[in-house]
Design a protein around this motif. Structure first.
Motif, PDB file in Angstrom:
ATOM      1  N   ASN A  87     -11.577  -7.685  -3.711  1.00  0.00           N
ATOM      2  CA  ASN A  87     -12.361  -8.670  -4.351  1.00  0.00           C
ATOM      3  C   ASN A  87     -12.588  -8.476  -5.897  1.00  0.00           C
ATOM      4  OD1 ASN A  87     -14.260  -6.735  -5.150  1.00  0.00           O
ATOM      5  ND2 ASN A  87     -15.827  -7.380  -3.381  1.00  0.00           N
ATOM      6  N   PRO A  88     -13.070  -9.302  -6.839  1.00  0.00           N
ATOM      7  CA  PRO A  88     -13.063  -9.536  -8.017  1.00  0.00           C
ATOM      8  C   PRO A  88     -13.666  -8.059  -8.590  1.00  0.00           C
ATOM      9  CG  PRO A  88     -13.612 -11.423  -7.542  1.00  0.00           C
ATOM     10  CD  PRO A  88     -13.483 -10.634  -6.448  1.00  0.00           C
ATOM     11  N   GLU A  89     -14.567  -7.394  -7.905  1.00  0.00           N
ATOM     12  CA  GLU A  89     -15.349  -6.228  -8.348  1.00  0.00           C
ATOM     13  C   GLU A  89     -14.245  -5.081  -8.007  1.00  0.00           C
ATOM     14  OE1 GLU A  89     -18.000  -8.084  -6.118  1.00  0.00           O
ATOM     15  OE2 GLU A  89     -17.113  -9.455  -7.167  1.00  0.00           O
ATOM     16  N   GLY A  90     -13.260  -5.222  -7.617  1.00  0.00           N
ATOM     17  CA  GLY A  90     -12.315  -4.175  -7.164  1.00  0.00           C
ATOM     18  C   GLY A  90     -12.798  -3.220  -5.993  1.00  0.00           C
ATOM     19  N   ARG A  91     -13.447  -3.899  -4.953  1.00  0.00           N
ATOM     20  CA  ARG A  91     -13.984  -3.307  -3.772  1.00  0.00           C
ATOM     21  C   ARG A  91     -12.929  -4.131  -2.653  1.00  0.00           C
ATOM     22  NH1 ARG A  91     -19.565  -4.020  -5.642  1.00  0.00           N
ATOM     23  NH2 ARG A  91     -19.992  -2.143  -6.971  1.00  0.00           N
ATOM     24  N   GLN A  92     -13.059  -3.331  -1.546  1.00  0.00           N
ATOM     25  CA  GLN A  92     -12.184  -3.856  -0.319  1.00  0.00           C
ATOM     26  C   GLN A  92     -13.070  -3.918   0.779  1.00  0.00           C
ATOM     27  OE1 GLN A  92      -8.845  -1.299  -1.897  1.00  0.00           O
ATOM     28  NE2 GLN A  92      -8.061  -2.203  -0.037  1.00  0.00           N
ATOM     29  N   GLU A  93     -13.029  -4.616   1.599  1.00  0.00           N
ATOM     30  CA  GLU A  93     -14.294  -4.673   2.917  1.00  0.00           C
ATOM     31  C   GLU A  93     -13.800  -4.002   3.905  1.00  0.00           C
ATOM     32  OE1 GLU A  93     -16.125  -8.246   5.613  1.00  0.00           O
ATOM     33  OE2 GLU A  93     -14.546  -8.802   4.514  1.00  0.00           O
ATOM     34  N   ILE A  94     -14.585  -3.266   4.412  1.00  0.00           N
ATOM     35  CA  ILE A  94     -14.387  -2.326   5.719  1.00  0.00           C
ATOM     36  C   ILE A  94     -14.270  -3.194   6.801  1.00  0.00           C
ATOM     37  CG2 ILE A  94     -15.217  -0.557   7.257  1.00  0.00           C
ATOM     38  CD1 ILE A  94     -16.896   0.359   4.648  1.00  0.00           C
ATOM     39  N   MET A  95     -13.191  -2.896   7.710  1.00  0.00           N
ATOM     40  CA  MET A  95     -12.645  -3.839   9.032  1.00  0.00           C
ATOM     41  C   MET A  95     -13.168  -2.825  10.108  1.00  0.00           C
ATOM     42  SD  MET A  95     -11.895  -6.268   7.431  1.00  0.00           S
ATOM     43  CE  MET A  95     -11.001  -7.380   8.463  1.00  0.00           C
ATOM     44  N   ILE A 148     -19.008  -5.439   4.351  1.00  0.00           N
ATOM     45  CA  ILE A 148     -19.821  -4.332   3.826  1.00  0.00           C
ATOM     46  C   ILE A 148     -18.421  -4.073   2.901  1.00  0.00           C
ATOM     47  CG2 ILE A 148     -20.395  -1.645   3.754  1.00  0.00           C
ATOM     48  CD1 ILE A 148     -21.688  -2.366   6.229  1.00  0.00           C
ATOM     49  N   PHE A 149     -18.395  -3.788   1.581  1.00  0.00           N
ATOM     50  CA  PHE A 149     -17.250  -3.498   0.690  1.00  0.00           C
ATOM     51  C   PHE A 149     -17.534  -2.110  -0.125  1.00  0.00           C
ATOM     52  CE2 PHE A 149     -17.530  -7.981   1.223  1.00  0.00           C
ATOM     53  CZ  PHE A 149     -16.040  -8.493   1.170  1.00  0.00           C
ATOM     54  N   ILE A 150     -16.604  -1.662  -0.435  1.00  0.00           N
ATOM     55  CA  ILE A 150     -16.614   0.016  -0.997  1.00  0.00           C
ATOM     56  C   ILE A 150     -15.151   0.165  -1.930  1.00  0.00           C
ATOM     57  CG2 ILE A 150     -15.419   0.977   0.893  1.00  0.00           C
ATOM     58  CD1 ILE A 150     -17.610   3.255   0.164  1.00  0.00           C
ATOM     59  N   GLU A 151     -15.403   0.719  -3.008  1.00  0.00           N
ATOM     60  CA  GLU A 151     -14.258   0.898  -3.726  1.00  0.00           C
ATOM     61  C   GLU A 151     -13.204   1.844  -2.973  1.00  0.00           C
ATOM     62  OE1 GLU A 151     -14.718   2.137  -7.760  1.00  0.00           O
ATOM     63  OE2 GLU A 151     -16.407   0.937  -8.241  1.00  0.00           O
ATOM     64  N   PRO A 152     -11.877   1.554  -2.908  1.00  0.00           N
ATOM     65  CA  PRO A 152     -10.953   2.307  -2.087  1.00  0.00           C
ATOM     66  C   PRO A 152     -11.119   3.996  -2.599  1.00  0.00           C
ATOM     67  CG  PRO A 152      -9.957   0.856  -3.502  1.00  0.00           C
ATOM     68  CD  PRO A 152     -11.214   0.487  -3.656  1.00  0.00           C
ATOM     69  N   SER A 153     -11.453   4.238  -3.538  1.00  0.00           N
ATOM     70  CA  SER A 153     -11.146   5.494  -3.924  1.00  0.00           C
ATOM     71  C   SER A 153     -12.428   6.519  -2.891  1.00  0.00           C
ATOM     72  CB  SER A 153     -11.814   5.956  -5.201  1.00  0.00           C
ATOM     73  OG  SER A 153     -12.849   5.407  -5.777  1.00  0.00           O
ATOM     74  N   PHE A 154     -13.241   5.673  -2.418  1.00  0.00           N
ATOM     75  CA  PHE A 154     -14.349   6.257  -1.292  1.00  0.00           C
ATOM     76  C   PHE A 154     -14.047   6.293  -0.145  1.00  0.00           C
ATOM     77  CE2 PHE A 154     -16.585   5.262  -5.478  1.00  0.00           C
ATOM     78  CZ  PHE A 154     -17.119   6.713  -5.886  1.00  0.00           C
ATOM     79  N   PHE A 155     -12.914   5.884   0.405  1.00  0.00           N
ATOM     80  CA  PHE A 155     -12.619   5.480   1.492  1.00  0.00           C
ATOM     81  C   PHE A 155     -11.336   6.447   2.080  1.00  0.00           C
ATOM     82  CE2 PHE A 155     -11.173   3.794   5.685  1.00  0.00           C
ATOM     83  CZ  PHE A 155     -12.302   3.596   6.298  1.00  0.00           C
ATOM     84  N   ASN A 171     -10.218  -1.734 -12.740  1.00  0.00           N
ATOM     85  CA  ASN A 171      -9.133  -2.347 -11.864  1.00  0.00           C
ATOM     86  C   ASN A 171      -8.338  -3.616 -12.326  1.00  0.00           C
ATOM     87  OD1 ASN A 171      -9.246  -0.661  -9.529  1.00  0.00           O
ATOM     88  ND2 ASN A 171     -11.536  -1.449  -9.404  1.00  0.00           N
ATOM     89  N   MET A 172      -8.424  -3.969 -13.762  1.00  0.00           N
ATOM     90  CA  MET A 172      -7.861  -5.342 -14.019  1.00  0.00           C
ATOM     91  C   MET A 172      -6.657  -4.480 -14.793  1.00  0.00           C
ATOM     92  SD  MET A 172     -10.784  -7.057 -16.421  1.00  0.00           S
ATOM     93  CE  MET A 172      -9.916  -8.127 -17.495  1.00  0.00           C
ATOM     94  N   LYS A 173      -5.677  -5.604 -14.742  1.00  0.00           N
ATOM     95  CA  LYS A 173      -4.344  -5.096 -15.426  1.00  0.00           C
ATOM     96  C   LYS A 173      -4.363  -5.329 -16.884  1.00  0.00           C
ATOM     97  CE  LYS A 173      -1.508  -7.862 -12.060  1.00  0.00           C
ATOM     98  NZ  LYS A 173      -0.627  -9.066 -11.752  1.00  0.00           N
ATOM     99  N   VAL A 174      -3.568  -4.124 -17.404  1.00  0.00           N
ATOM    100  CA  VAL A 174      -3.622  -3.834 -18.750  1.00  0.00           C
ATOM    101  C   VAL A 174      -3.565  -5.177 -19.769  1.00  0.00           C
ATOM    102  CG1 VAL A 174      -2.674  -2.669 -20.569  1.00  0.00           C
ATOM    103  CG2 VAL A 174      -2.970  -1.715 -18.403  1.00  0.00           C
ATOM    104  N   ASN A 175      -2.622  -6.135 -19.335  1.00  0.00           N
ATOM    105  CA  ASN A 175      -2.412  -6.929 -20.003  1.00  0.00           C
ATOM    106  C   ASN A 175      -3.616  -8.280 -20.156  1.00  0.00           C
ATOM    107  OD1 ASN A 175       0.211  -6.293 -20.800  1.00  0.00           O
ATOM    108  ND2 ASN A 175       1.205  -7.507 -19.173  1.00  0.00           N
TER     109      ASN A 175
END
Length: 501
Positions: A13-21, A38-45, A238-242
């Motif tokens: 999602n736009p905040e850089g989080r992914q939904e837990i399935m 429920i969403f979480i940043e992938p670095s914590f899963f 989580n934004m592209k450098v450009n």
């Protein structure tokens, strides 16, 4: 006994989080799946490691202390993972990301208990994934009705509903294209960061006022100051450098973003969701200031300048840029459409070559005659311009167009502003970008078109002229050739020039 498993959705999602399935299964009796909301940043899963599979496939022994691992960690070490995992928080420092992850972990634990309790009360012979989804919805929505009502009026939530729904329409009443919808998603990201930084994420749609809009506009222009701020750096990681705002945005960009928000408020005002559109609180002069663009004169290439580029031998490095730029000028298309074209878009009718495509922005079909110099370039390159894969990079199409025009001596000065009562002028090559070819095409073709009101039969700007004016494809080709200083030619089906017209 039923088992609950969790994994991450592939969507971010736009905040850089992914939904837990969720997967809930019990042998052959049932196998149910649902989103958890429920969403979480992938670095914590982390996913559970597959020791046996790793040993058999790669001959690698996973250390006994390793139970779970992140996907990037597993890939680096050559470990196989199961498609199930859990939230793992090892950080001791209470950063904003860690706090959000702990909230998600607590929420997921509560959801687990709620699902198990609901399962004990259910008839397992009639369970399906719809049942599991209803349990998840009940868990989130059934607690506080007031919270649900507030969410519906929340600015971020309602703006996202507009993006994902069917409210955004073209003048023809059709849904906007994916390309235009992407602009709204970019604005959602800006709005989310603005509200987060200013502690206003819970603001409702009817709480937006003049001061909010003016402050947001200032944030859009000056967001670059927050990118390197340690406190807010997580919002940009989580934004592209450009896409990172490395410098203040232009007034034109700010105006475009504010117009996106204005569309949103027009929609919800028309729906009766707010009593007053906050954009209507500005006087006419203030409204003009809110959408003020750059104080510079319109500019394009003159025909002599375009012909100079055509006839200039440039360095080997810039030759691909020159080819792409000249073809885009001849077609007058947006770079988003140009990047997707190929030989499959080229057709021949009545011995004239055309490019046919559907505009990504409007969805409208477009058929453009190909003038001779562009046809030769297209044939030589098999309509393949690799530079278009990198439009915005440091050595991308936008930047290298400037280098091309500079090498071709396009130094005419353009008024770009005022400073202490004096005009500020900038060489045209410094202002060039992938938007310039469209301006060139419109400018050159407009100059050679006959003023349809010159005979005095209709008033200037009369729409009735369209009922009588009928230009054939061949007519348009001849006009295009005249506009670009080219001699019209006939071509065969395989794009060979077979004579003059």
């Amino acid at each position: 006994m039923a088992t609950l498993e969790f994994r991450l959705s592939s969507k971010v999602n736009p905040e850089g989080r992914q939904e837990i399935m969720i997967r809930l299964f019990h042998g052959k009796k049932f196998n149910l799946r649902s989103k958890s909301r429920i969403f979480i940043e992938p670095s914590f899963f982390e996913y559970y490691v597959n020791r046996e599979g790793t040993r058999k496939t790669y001959g690698v022994e996973i250390p006994a202390k390793i139970v779970t691992a992140r996907t990037d960690e597993a890939e680096k070490n050559g470990w196989e993972l199961f498609e199930r995992g859990e939230i793992v928080i090892n950080n001791r420092i209470q950063t904003p990301e860690v706090k959000e992850a702990r909230k998600a972990d607590k929420r997921l634990s509560e959801l687990k208990s709620f699902i198990i309790d609901s399962l004990e009360k259910a008839n397992i012979d009639n369970l399906d994934s719809k049942w599991l989804k209803s349990v998840v919805d009940l868990f989130h929505d059934g607690e506080k009705i007031d919270k649900e009502k507030a969410a519906k009026r929340g600015l971020l939530n309602r703006f996202n509903q507009m993006i994902e729904g069917n409210e955004l329409l073209t003048k023809n009443g059709t849904p906007i294209t994916a390309g235009r919808r992407a602009h709204y998603k970019v604005m959602y990201g800006i709005l989310f960061r603005y509200l987060t930084i200013n502690g206003k994420t819970e603001i409702n749609i009817d709480e937006v006022d003049k001061d909010f809009l003016l402050d947001l506009r200032d944030f859009i222009i000056n967001e670059n100051v927050f990118v390197e701020d340690k406190k807010w750096k997580y919002l940009y990681k989580n934004m592209k450098v450009n896409n990172l705002p490395a410098e203040p945005r232009s007034l034109n960009t700010a105006s475009m973003k504010m117009k996106v928000l204005q569309t949103f408020f027009k929609i919800i005002f028309a729906n009766g969701e707010i009593e007053i559109n906050p954009f209507d609180r500005f006087t006419q002069a203030q409204h003009a200031g809110l959408f003020k663009g750059e104080d510079k004169e319109p500019f394009s290439l003159e025909l002599s300048e375009l012909r100079a580029i055509i006839n200039t031998e440039v360095s080997t490095f810039l030759k691909p840029i020159k080819d792409a730029f000249l073809v885009q000028c001849a077609l007058g298309c947006r770079v988003s459409d140009f990047a997707k074209m190929g030989m499959q878009n080229v057709i021949v009718a009545d011995n004239v070559a055309f490019v046919e495509y559907a505009s990504q922005k409007t969805g409208m079909p477009t058929k453009t005659p190909i003038v001779p110099f562009a046809l030769c370039i297209i044939k030589d390159n098999d309509f393949n311009f690799p530079i278009l894969r990198n439009v915005n990079g440091s050595y991308g199409y936008n930047k290298l167009i400037k280098s091309l025009l500079k090498e071709c001596g396009i130094n005419r000065e353009i008024v770009t502003g005022k400073e202490e009562g004096r005009l500020v002028k900038t060489p045209l090559w410094q202002l060039a970008s992938s938007k310039l070819p469209r301006k060139v095409n419109v400018t050159l073709t407009t100059k050679i078109q006959l003023n349809t009101s010159v005979a005095g039969l209709h008033k200037e700007g009369s729409s009735a002229i369209g009922n009588y004016l009928a230009l054939s494809d061949s007519d348009r080709y001849l006009l295009m050739c005249r506009a670009f200083g080219e001699e019209p030619v006939k071509v065969s089906k395989d794009l060979r020039i077979i004579g003059k017209i």
